[in-house]
Motif scaffolding. Structure first.
Motif, short mmCIF file in Angstrom:
data_model
loop_
_atom_site.label_atom_id
_atom_site.label_comp_id
_atom_site.label_asym_id
_atom_site.label_seq_id
_atom_site.Cartn_x
_atom_site.Cartn_y
_atom_site.Cartn_z
N THR A 1 -18.90 8.45 2.21
CA THR A 1 -17.75 8.94 3.00
C THR A 1 -18.19 9.88 3.92
N THR A 2 -19.10 10.80 3.64
CA THR A 2 -19.57 11.77 4.52
C THR A 2 -20.05 11.38 5.76
N ILE A 3 -20.84 10.31 5.61
CA ILE A 3 -21.78 9.63 6.35
C ILE A 3 -20.87 8.83 7.45
N ASP A 4 -19.85 8.30 6.87
CA ASP A 4 -18.79 7.38 7.63
C ASP A 4 -18.04 8.28 8.52
N GLN B 1 -17.13 12.30 19.82
CA GLN B 1 -15.51 12.77 19.85
C GLN B 1 -15.26 14.19 20.22
N ASP B 2 -15.84 14.79 21.14
CA ASP B 2 -15.52 16.39 21.50
C ASP B 2 -14.24 16.63 21.82
N GLN B 3 -13.35 15.45 22.24
CA GLN B 3 -11.92 15.95 22.69
C GLN B 3 -10.95 15.83 21.55
N LEU B 4 -11.28 15.64 20.34
CA LEU B 4 -10.49 15.26 19.28
C LEU B 4 -9.95 16.57 19.14
N SER B 5 -8.54 16.61 18.85
CA SER B 5 -7.68 17.70 18.41
C SER B 5 -7.77 17.83 17.06
N ASP B 6 -7.45 18.93 16.48
CA ASP B 6 -7.57 19.33 15.06
C ASP B 6 -6.60 18.22 14.27
N GLU B 7 -5.40 18.05 14.71
CA GLU B 7 -4.93 16.87 14.26
C GLU B 7 -5.30 15.56 13.91
N GLU B 8 -6.01 15.03 14.99
CA GLU B 8 -6.65 13.81 14.97
C GLU B 8 -8.03 13.86 14.07
N ALA B 9 -8.78 14.86 14.22
CA ALA B 9 -9.64 15.27 13.16
C ALA B 9 -9.31 15.19 11.73
N ALA B 10 -8.19 15.96 11.47
CA ALA B 10 -7.51 15.91 10.14
C ALA B 10 -7.28 14.49 9.57
N SER B 11 -6.71 13.79 10.59
CA SER B 11 -6.03 12.51 10.17
C SER B 11 -7.14 11.46 9.99
N LEU C 1 -11.14 10.17 2.92
CA LEU C 1 -10.91 10.63 1.64
C LEU C 1 -10.11 9.72 0.84
N GLU C 2 -8.86 9.15 1.71
CA GLU C 2 -8.12 8.16 0.85
C GLU C 2 -8.74 7.02 0.49
N ARG C 3 -9.91 6.42 1.52
CA ARG C 3 -10.48 5.27 1.12
C ARG C 3 -11.55 5.46 0.18
N ALA C 4 -12.05 6.93 -0.01
CA ALA C 4 -13.04 6.96 -1.03
C ALA C 4 -12.25 7.14 -2.34
#
Ligand SMILES: [Zn+2]
Length: 79
Positions: A46-49, A57-67, A73-76
């Motif tokens: 999961t961590t590697i994925d 993805q430097d331009q990712l917002s906090d919301e996108e990263a959290a999503s 985590l749900e997949r794991a």
């Protein structure tokens, strides 16, 4: 039989499919019998994925990263 310590040492090679056929068999056999190592390898995968999804993805917002993290985590949990 491999020890739990061996499983931890070879975990990234297992995930990257770099083990020989014989090593993979021993590895799989240990995972079959050891719930601790199954969980460990699952969390590592999961961590590697997650790091692959987030890399570059430097331009990712906090919301996108959290999503992305929440989905990983749900997949794991479902594995
Ligand atoms: Zn083990």
């Amino acid at each position: 039989m491999l020890s739990c310590r061996d499983i931890a040492k070879q975990a990234s090679d297992h995930i990257d499919k770099k083990l020989t056929f014989r090593q993979s068999l021993s590895y799989g056999f240990h995972l079959l019998l050891c719930g601790y190592c199954r969980k460990f390898v699952g969390h590592l995968r999961t961590t590697i994925d997650l790091s692959h999804q987030l890399s570059g993805q430097d331009q990712l917002s906090d919301e996108e990263a959290a999503s992305i993290a929440t989905k990983a985590l749900e997949r794991a949990k479902s594995e």
